[in-house]
Write an enzyme that holds these catalytic residues in place. Sequence first.
Site: not given
Length: 222
Positions: A9, A11, A133
Amino acid sequence: MRVQGQLIKQGAEARVFHLPTFLTTPQGCIAKERFPKTYRHPDLDRQLTARRVIQEARCLQKCRKSGMDTPTVYLVDIPASTIYMERIVGVTVKHRLLRSQAINYADIDQAALAEKIGTSLAKMHAQDVVHGDLTTSNLMIRDDNGSLVVIDFGLSYVSVLPEDKAVDLYVLERAFSSTHPNTEDLFARILEHYAKGYKQSRAILAKLDEVRLRGRKRSMVG
Ligand SMILES: Nc1ncnc2c1ncn2[C@@H]1O[C@H](COP(=O)(O)OP(=O)(O)O)[C@@H](O)[C@H]1O
Ligand SMILES: [Mg+2]
């Protein structure tokens, strides 16, 4: 030390890699590398990034000590802004819920899932760790034993304020309502287990009502 692995990933703040052969663990490991923010002065950026990496690793450890399931931290490479941690073999709660959405989550034991999430968050907040988050992609379920793992402490911090913890819960509530239709009951059950597992939760849940009201007013204006 440079990270060498498969990028899983990219980000806004960090790259997450899978290193299949790290430390001879059969499942390999995860390396999360924060990259420099080029709009900041390099010295300041290095300092702020180092602080963030340390904070993420510290919150992970604090949670782990409280009995929550979080990825084990193997190594923190501060000059390379990289945390090496256990790779969780499992699925995100997001993936799990989306997979069963069409059948209205009939194949999911919602009571058990709510209990796992609620008790886990209770432990986290009892340690004064605010995640920052909370979404269903930052919650994972282990394949082998079904344990709930909280991941991604990239925005986490320590706070004793009920308001901060209430906002944490509100963020998760919004994540549920925007990504997973018909999960109002599931979320209500999460809060029940949260309350049961955390003695000081009353002030936080009262704050949550205020935060919701504020959110609603804002969306009426906006
Ligand atoms: N320890 C881990 N084990 C397995 N998968 C992970 C782990 N950490 C991250 N991931 C995977 O990578 C994705 C992004 O990692 P995350 O820490 O959430 O970074 P970001 O800040 O970019 O969201 C997660 O949603 C998850 O799918
Ligand atoms: Mg994430």
